[in-house]
Scaffold this active site. Structure first.
Site, mmCIF file in Angstrom:
data_model
loop_
_atom_site.group_PDB
_atom_site.id
_atom_site.type_symbol
_atom_site.label_atom_id
_atom_site.label_comp_id
_atom_site.label_asym_id
_atom_site.label_seq_id
_atom_site.Cartn_x
_atom_site.Cartn_y
_atom_site.Cartn_z
ATOM 1 N N GLY A 4 48.787 -30.614 69.320
ATOM 2 C CA GLY A 4 49.412 -31.460 70.317
ATOM 3 C C GLY A 4 49.363 -30.845 71.697
ATOM 4 C CB SER A 7 49.706 -27.125 70.277
ATOM 5 O OG SER A 7 48.301 -27.179 70.507
ATOM 6 C CE LYS A 9 44.613 -29.401 71.916
ATOM 7 N NZ LYS A 9 45.897 -29.512 72.647
ATOM 8 C CB SER A 10 43.338 -24.331 75.468
ATOM 9 O OG SER A 10 43.128 -25.736 75.454
ATOM 10 C CG HIS A 44 42.156 -25.850 81.341
ATOM 11 N ND1 HIS A 44 42.274 -25.312 80.080
ATOM 12 C CD2 HIS A 44 43.118 -26.794 81.445
ATOM 13 C CE1 HIS A 44 43.272 -25.907 79.442
ATOM 14 N NE2 HIS A 44 43.801 -26.813 80.249
ATOM 15 C CB ALA A 46 41.339 -20.321 87.628
#
Length: 582
Positions: A4, A7, A9-10, A44, A46
């Site tokens: 989600g 969360s 995940k990245s 993101h 950077a």
């Protein structure tokens, strides 16, 4: 990798990409429509390491092709790609979708694009990780268009998950591994599961998320089957349901009436050993006591008994090691005996394949093994390549916290059969020995393990009692005694003489690659596929090599037999490879 909003995940995906050791290419399919989203994209960008490359595109298949072999492709994220793909089809998220035909076309277009994407992956040596949200898990906007987005998102995720080696759900920065309802079945040629992976296993025994820093290797079903990956490449997967090809062994590959060149076990046992086994039969009413045999096997390598464990054949040792140690990251050196990898995948360990390089005569480069691996498995002599890595190579693999498992099932064929098992100075090294190959005892299952006493003790605590039967104990005690050494040397020398003649004959064919070997088999590769089938047409059953990771059906493993059988084989090869006799 599903999860989600916020969360984690990245971040997890980025760490896995960096840990892969491959050049990272980020595919960023996004259209900036407002200032907040623009700032988000910039953050993101950077956060990415400066050496990463970014492709801003919606053509995922073309992005994989542009990234090229040997890369790690990180798609961030599926959701933005999906929204733009739907809009390009005339479907706008949140709007009504009055035309069912338009909806169907849009959905089919998404699936077709994803299949082109996975097809591009199959054509290259490339690791791919796709980040995706989970919009269907919570409240979402109403309207037919929004419902369509959620529906198509679910189908897109299922399309990718069906062919992926891993499917992970990230919740609060922690990983949950998702398992399929059914294991993938082997299909016809070109549609078999990826031999490198499959569905995923549970977390480790303490609930931790194994191998957070490891690459994910995506490939569609059949994308790797039958291919020969580049030497030195590393892929990491984890699976309790593995490709059936990994469980193929030579004993199932000899059709009735064919000459057996597949099973690498010498004729036996010798008469004196058969008589000793027969004499032990009256004692079978008693429970087996392994103390004498264990002491004999340990003494053979200059070790105390507590550094030796008797096993029901070498295969049991690999399964015992996997079930008891349960490494977070295991590195299996290939091409090699596949049961260690099967056992490790079955218990849910993440497996990295490290491939030997035929250009280096299959010798292992220790630097190719990931530093994070807490267990390494290699063969010495290796099966099927026949190479013997120097002891210095094994020593270079050792480090604190790591177990190095050396498969020495064919060490009996070496001039010095002491092998790595006799090196107590190698920390964390476990040697797996088999007495079945040279002595003709495959049906009795006779083997043992040597290693540090704490490892041996842990293995012993993790197995059932009376694992080795009384006849096998009798054989171990007899064959590891000093009195058997002269005959062992004689048997090994006889095989070496026949092997030398066989290799010379194979090389005389002229169109084959033939490598030197140090066991009772030889690896041979043709310039054309289907070598085993061509030999079968002549009534000769060689061991298929395409079940070994890193090899394909151009290669076969040929067991050392008698001179007459070798002459028949060479004659057949002259016909199948060159069209006639030499």
């Amino acid at each position: 990798m599903l999860g989600g909003q916020k969360s984690g995940k990245s971040g997890l995906a980025a760490r896995r990409a960096e840990a892969s050791g491959r050049p990272v290419v980020v595919v960023a399919p996004a259209v900036v429509r407002d200032e907040e989203f623009k700032a988000r994209v910039e953050r993101h960008r950077a956060d990415r390491p400066a050496h990463w490359r970014t492709l801003e595109t919606f053509d995922l298949a073309a992005a994989v092709a542009e990234a090229g072999s040997g890369t790690f492709v990180l798609v961030d994220a599926l959701d933005t790609w999906l929204a733009e793909t739907l809009e390009a089809s005339g479907v706008f998220v949140g709007d009504e979708v009055p035309d069912p035909a338009l909806r169907a076309r849009a959905e089919d277009g998404v699936v077709a694009a994803l299949r082109a994407f996975t097809g591009a992956i199959a054509a290259l040596d490339v690791d791919v990780l796709v980040i995706a949200g989970q919009p269907g898990l919570g409240v979402h906007a109403g309207g037919a268009g929004a419902r369509l987005y959620v529906d198509v998102h679910g189908r897109a995720v299922q399309t990718l998950s069906a062919v992926a080696d891993e499917a992970l759900l990230v919740v609060g920065g922690r990983v949950v591994r998702l398992e399929p309802d059914l294991a993938p079945a082997a299909g016809p040629p070109g549609e078999a599961p990826d031999p490198a992976g499959g569905p995923l296993a549970d977390p480790g025994p303490f609930g931790e998320s194994p191998a957070d820093g490891l690459p994910l290797n995506w490939a569609p079903a059949g994308g790797v089957a039958g291919s020969a990956p580049s030497a030195g490449s590393v892929t990491a997967t984890s699976s309790p349901a593995v490709d059936p090809l990994l469980r193929e062994h030579g004993d199932t590959q000899v059709p009735p009436g064919a000459v057996d060149l597949a099973v690498n076990v010498q004729p036996g046992p010798p008469t004196w050993l058969a008589e000793r086994l027969a004499a032990a039969v009256p004692d079978l009413a008693g429970y087996p006591d392994d103390r004498a045999a264990r002491a004999a096997a340990a003494a053979r390598h200059g070790r105390p008994a507590e550094e030796c464990l008797l096993v029901d054949g070498a295969a049991e040792a690999f399964w015992l090691l996997a079930h008891v140690l349960r490494p977070r990251l295991a590195a299996c050196v290939h091409p090699s005996f596949t049961e260690p990898e099967v056992a490790l995948r079955t218990v849910g360990s993440t497996v990295v394949r490290v491939r030997r390089d035929p250009a280096r005569d299959w010798r292992l480069d220790p630097s190719a093994v990931p530093a994070a691996a807490d267990l390494v498995v290699l063969g010495r002599p290796d099966n099927p390549t026949g190479v013997v890595d120097p002891v210095e190579t094994v020593a270079a693999l050792t480090r604190p916290g790591r177990i190095v498992v050396v498969d020495e099932a064919f060490a009996e064929f070496l001039d010095d059969a002491g092998g790595v098992a006799g090196h107590r100075d190698l920390p964390g090294v476990v040697a797996v020995r088999s007495l079945t190959k040279l002595w003709g005892l495959a049906g009795l299952r006779v083997g043992y393990v040597t290693g540090p006493s704490d490892v041996i003790r842990t293995l012993g605590h993790g197995r059932q009692p009376w694992s080795v039967n009384r006849l096998a104990l009798t054989a171990i005690e007899a064959l590891t005694a000093p009195a058997a050494e002269d005959e062992r040397r004689g048997r090994a020398a006889a095989v070496a003489e026949l092997r030398t003649e066989l290799i010379a004959g194979l090389r005389a064919v002229g169109s084959l690659e033939v490598w030197d070997a140090h066991a009772n088999f030889v690896l041979v590769r043709s310039g054309r596929p289907g070598l085993r089938d061509r030999l079968l047409a002549h009534g000769l059953a060689a061991r298929r090599a395409d079940t070994f990771p890193g090899l394909d059906d151009r290669a076969v493993r040929i067991a050392v037999r008698d001179r007459a059988t070798h002459q028949r084989l060479i004659a057949a090869l002259h016909i199948t490879e060159n069209g006639g006799p030499a």
